[in-house]
Scaffold this motif. Structure first.
Motif, PDB file in Angstrom:
ATOM      1  N   ALA A 252       0.811  -1.223   0.000  1.00 38.36           N
ATOM      2  CA  ALA A 252       0.000   0.000   0.000  1.00 38.36           C
ATOM      3  C   ALA A 252       0.835   1.259   0.000  1.00 38.36           C
ATOM      4  N   SER A 253       2.164   1.118   0.080  1.00 35.12           N
ATOM      5  CA  SER A 253       3.041   2.286   0.152  1.00 35.12           C
ATOM      6  C   SER A 253       3.677   2.563  -1.201  1.00 35.12           C
ATOM      7  N   VAL A 254       4.183   3.787  -1.327  1.00 33.72           N
ATOM      8  CA  VAL A 254       4.880   4.208  -2.540  1.00 33.72           C
ATOM      9  C   VAL A 254       6.274   4.670  -2.138  1.00 33.72           C
ATOM     10  N   GLY A 255       7.301   4.024  -2.639  1.00 35.42           N
ATOM     11  CA  GLY A 255       8.658   4.429  -2.323  1.00 35.42           C
ATOM     12  C   GLY A 255       9.045   4.078  -0.892  1.00 35.42           C
ATOM     13  N   GLU A 256      10.107   4.710  -0.431  1.00 33.61           N
ATOM     14  CA  GLU A 256      10.618   4.490   0.921  1.00 33.61           C
ATOM     15  C   GLU A 256       9.767   5.260   1.922  1.00 33.61           C
ATOM     16  N   ILE A 257       9.223   4.588   2.917  1.00 32.88           N
ATOM     17  CA  ILE A 257       8.308   5.253   3.843  1.00 32.88           C
ATOM     18  C   ILE A 257       8.807   5.289   5.277  1.00 32.88           C
ATOM     19  N   TRP A 258       9.788   4.482   5.621  1.00 33.81           N
ATOM     20  CA  TRP A 258      10.246   4.428   7.006  1.00 33.81           C
ATOM     21  C   TRP A 258      10.819   5.785   7.426  1.00 33.81           C
ATOM     22  N   GLY A 259      10.381   6.232   8.584  1.00 33.22           N
ATOM     23  CA  GLY A 259      10.863   7.509   9.097  1.00 33.22           C
ATOM     24  C   GLY A 259      10.171   8.713   8.519  1.00 33.22           C
ATOM     25  N   SER A 260       9.089   8.507   7.745  1.00 36.97           N
ATOM     26  CA  SER A 260       8.445   9.623   7.066  1.00 36.97           C
ATOM     27  C   SER A 260       6.936   9.561   7.222  1.00 36.97           C
ATOM     28  N   ILE A 261       6.271  10.651   6.833  1.00 35.33           N
ATOM     29  CA  ILE A 261       4.833  10.600   6.609  1.00 35.33           C
ATOM     30  C   ILE A 261       4.660   9.787   5.329  1.00 35.33           C
ATOM     31  N   PRO A 262       4.059   8.612   5.397  1.00 35.22           N
ATOM     32  CA  PRO A 262       4.143   7.696   4.258  1.00 35.22           C
ATOM     33  C   PRO A 262       3.303   8.117   3.063  1.00 35.22           C
ATOM     34  N   ASP A 263       3.920   8.030   1.889  1.00 38.17           N
ATOM     35  CA  ASP A 263       3.165   8.159   0.650  1.00 38.17           C
ATOM     36  C   ASP A 263       2.429   6.838   0.448  1.00 38.17           C
ATOM     37  N   PHE A 264       1.187   6.912   0.003  1.00 40.52           N
ATOM     38  CA  PHE A 264       0.373   5.698  -0.056  1.00 40.52           C
ATOM     39  C   PHE A 264      -0.382   5.618  -1.369  1.00 40.52           C
ATOM     40  N   ARG A 265      -0.691   4.412  -1.766  1.00 41.92           N
ATOM     41  CA  ARG A 265      -1.466   4.187  -2.981  1.00 41.92           C
ATOM     42  C   ARG A 265      -2.895   4.666  -2.750  1.00 41.92           C
ATOM     43  N   GLY A 266      -3.387   5.455  -3.683  1.00 34.92           N
ATOM     44  CA  GLY A 266      -4.727   6.017  -3.531  1.00 34.92           C
ATOM     45  C   GLY A 266      -4.728   7.417  -2.963  1.00 34.92           C
ATOM     46  N   ALA A 267      -3.555   8.042  -2.845  1.00 38.70           N
ATOM     47  CA  ALA A 267      -3.494   9.401  -2.291  1.00 38.70           C
ATOM     48  C   ALA A 267      -4.311  10.382  -3.132  1.00 38.70           C
ATOM     49  N   SER A 268      -4.294  10.215  -4.445  1.00 39.95           N
ATOM     50  CA  SER A 268      -5.078  11.097  -5.316  1.00 39.95           C
ATOM     51  C   SER A 268      -6.572  10.884  -5.112  1.00 39.95           C
ATOM     52  N   ASP A 269      -6.977   9.637  -4.886  1.00 44.19           N
ATOM     53  CA  ASP A 269      -8.388   9.354  -4.619  1.00 44.19           C
ATOM     54  C   ASP A 269      -8.833   9.994  -3.306  1.00 44.19           C
ATOM     55  N   ALA A 270      -7.964   9.957  -2.297  1.00 42.01           N
ATOM     56  CA  ALA A 270      -8.290  10.587  -1.017  1.00 42.01           C
ATOM     57  C   ALA A 270      -8.421  12.100  -1.180  1.00 42.01           C
ATOM     58  N   ALA A 271      -7.527  12.705  -1.969  1.00 43.36           N
ATOM     59  CA  ALA A 271      -7.602  14.142  -2.210  1.00 43.36           C
ATOM     60  C   ALA A 271      -8.893  14.508  -2.929  1.00 43.36           C
ATOM     61  N   GLU A 272      -9.295  13.691  -3.889  1.00 42.95           N
ATOM     62  CA  GLU A 272     -10.541  13.933  -4.616  1.00 42.95           C
ATOM     63  C   GLU A 272     -11.741  13.817  -3.674  1.00 42.95           C
ATOM     64  N   ARG A 273     -11.700  12.845  -2.784  1.00 42.94           N
ATOM     65  CA  ARG A 273     -12.802  12.694  -1.822  1.00 42.94           C
ATOM     66  C   ARG A 273     -12.870  13.912  -0.897  1.00 42.94           C
ATOM     67  N   LEU A 274     -11.715  14.391  -0.449  1.00 36.77           N
ATOM     68  CA  LEU A 274     -11.678  15.595   0.381  1.00 36.77           C
ATOM     69  C   LEU A 274     -12.261  16.786  -0.365  1.00 36.77           C
ATOM     70  N   ALA A 275     -11.942  16.898  -1.650  1.00 33.85           N
ATOM     71  CA  ALA A 275     -12.364  18.054  -2.446  1.00 33.85           C
ATOM     72  C   ALA A 275     -13.876  18.120  -2.632  1.00 33.85           C
ATOM     73  N   GLN A 276     -14.575  17.042  -2.372  1.00 32.50           N
ATOM     74  CA  GLN A 276     -16.026  17.037  -2.523  1.00 32.50           C
ATOM     75  C   GLN A 276     -16.758  17.471  -1.260  1.00 32.50           C
ATOM     76  N   LEU A 277     -16.020  17.660  -0.169  1.00 29.80           N
ATOM     77  CA  LEU A 277     -16.652  18.021   1.104  1.00 29.80           C
ATOM     78  C   LEU A 277     -16.978  19.512   1.151  1.00 29.80           C
ATOM     79  N   PRO A 278     -18.084  19.884   1.783  1.00 33.38           N
ATOM     80  CA  PRO A 278     -18.457  21.307   1.869  1.00 33.38           C
ATOM     81  C   PRO A 278     -17.382  22.174   2.509  1.00 33.38           C
ATOM     82  N   VAL A 279     -16.698  21.653   3.543  1.00 39.25           N
ATOM     83  CA  VAL A 279     -15.674  22.479   4.212  1.00 39.25           C
ATOM     84  C   VAL A 279     -14.547  22.830   3.257  1.00 39.25           C
ATOM     85  N   TRP A 280     -14.259  21.935   2.330  1.00 40.10           N
ATOM     86  CA  TRP A 280     -13.229  22.220   1.331  1.00 40.10           C
ATOM     87  C   TRP A 280     -13.745  23.206   0.294  1.00 40.10           C
TER      88      TRP A 280
END
Length: 269
Positions: free
Chosen positions: A33-61
């Motif tokens: 589920a990860s993308v690239g090296e994630i240890w020691g970091s805020i992990p990049d994850f598969r589906g990050a663009s989908d999560a951003a799109e879901r956030l963008a549909q919320l009224p607060v956004w």
């Protein structure tokens, strides 16, 4: 493993959270589920663009005009969506390690300069094309996006363990740069949501209001009052050494107010 070595940089400040972060990094890695090296970091994850799109549909956004986002790769789609949606965007310099700790990205200015939003949304592009600003130059923010290694449905969260997100949020509160009602949001993989018992809220914590994953939106439920500032005595010595503006900011607030604002502890975690 180089990544595991980097993870140790912030270890030792909270043993339970150290173990929790390692559990999440390992789960993301082992389940592909990860993308690239994630240890020691805020992990990049598969589906990050989908999560951003879901956030963008919320009224607060949709209602927000000014967004703050952390500089991590996993939130690059969030930064891109903010610019595409015409929102002014603030991004901290990684680890706040500059005298001017934030960059401002204005989509109107980027278009005028011929800079693509995709380029400006990257960490390198933001640092190259954004306007370096100090806290005194920043607008009040409507949505605050933070990075997480793990988070809970009651609003608990942990980053890498360095305390940068809590430090930012405490300073924003201290300086009146965020309304009490402005949501604190994260985008993560579903595997990064852990039990609430693993991330109990403490008095100095800024709880999450929304957790957005590629598959769901979690509206957190917490009975926790947001901190109203920073307890400077709780800032670690290495933070004063590594973050150039901290000492000056503390002095400025002491001079302007005669005393520090309401004290709220923040520590790595």
């Amino acid at each position: 493993m180089e990544g595991a070595s980097e993870a140790r940089r912030w270890m030792g400040r909270n043993a339970e959270k150290d173990s929790l972060r390692e559990m999440v990094w390992r789960a993301l890695e082992s389940q592909g589920a990860s993308v690239g090296e994630i240890w020691g970091s805020i992990p990049d994850f598969r589906g990050a663009s989908d999560a951003a799109e879901r956030l963008a549909q919320l009224p607060v956004w949709k209602d927000a005009q000014v967004v703050k986002s952390n500089p991590d790769k996993s939130q690059e789609p969030v930064r891109l969506r903010a610019l595409v949606d015409g929102k002014r965007l603030y991004m901290p310099v990684p680890q706040l390690a500059q005298e001017l700790p934030f960059v401002r990205l204005d989509p109107v200015a980027l278009v005028a300069k011929g800079v693509s939003f995709a380029e400006a949304a990257s960490i390198e592009g933001a640092l190259m094309h954004g306007e370096r600003v100090n806290f005194s130059d920043m607008e009040q923010m409507d949505v605050l996006v933070v990075g997480c290694v793990a988070c809970g449905r009651r609003g608990g969260r942990t980053g890498k363990g360095a305390g940068f997100a809590d430090l930012e949020l405490g300073i924003f509160s201290e300086l009146g740069l965020v309304a009490p009602s402005a949501p604190i949001v994260t985008t993560v993989h579903d595997l990064q949501i852990v039990s609430d018992e693993a991330l109990p809220l403490q008095g100095h914590d800024f709880p999450l209001d929304l957790i957005v994953t590629p598959s769901q939106v979690v509206v957190t439920e917490y009975r926790h009052v947001r901190p109203r500032g920073v307890t400077w005595s709780a800032v670690r010595e290495d933070q004063f050494q590594d973050i150039p503006f901290l000492s000056e900011l503390r002095t400025q607030l002491e001079v302007e107010r005669g005393r520090l604002g309401p004290e709220v502890s923040f520590k790595g975690g």
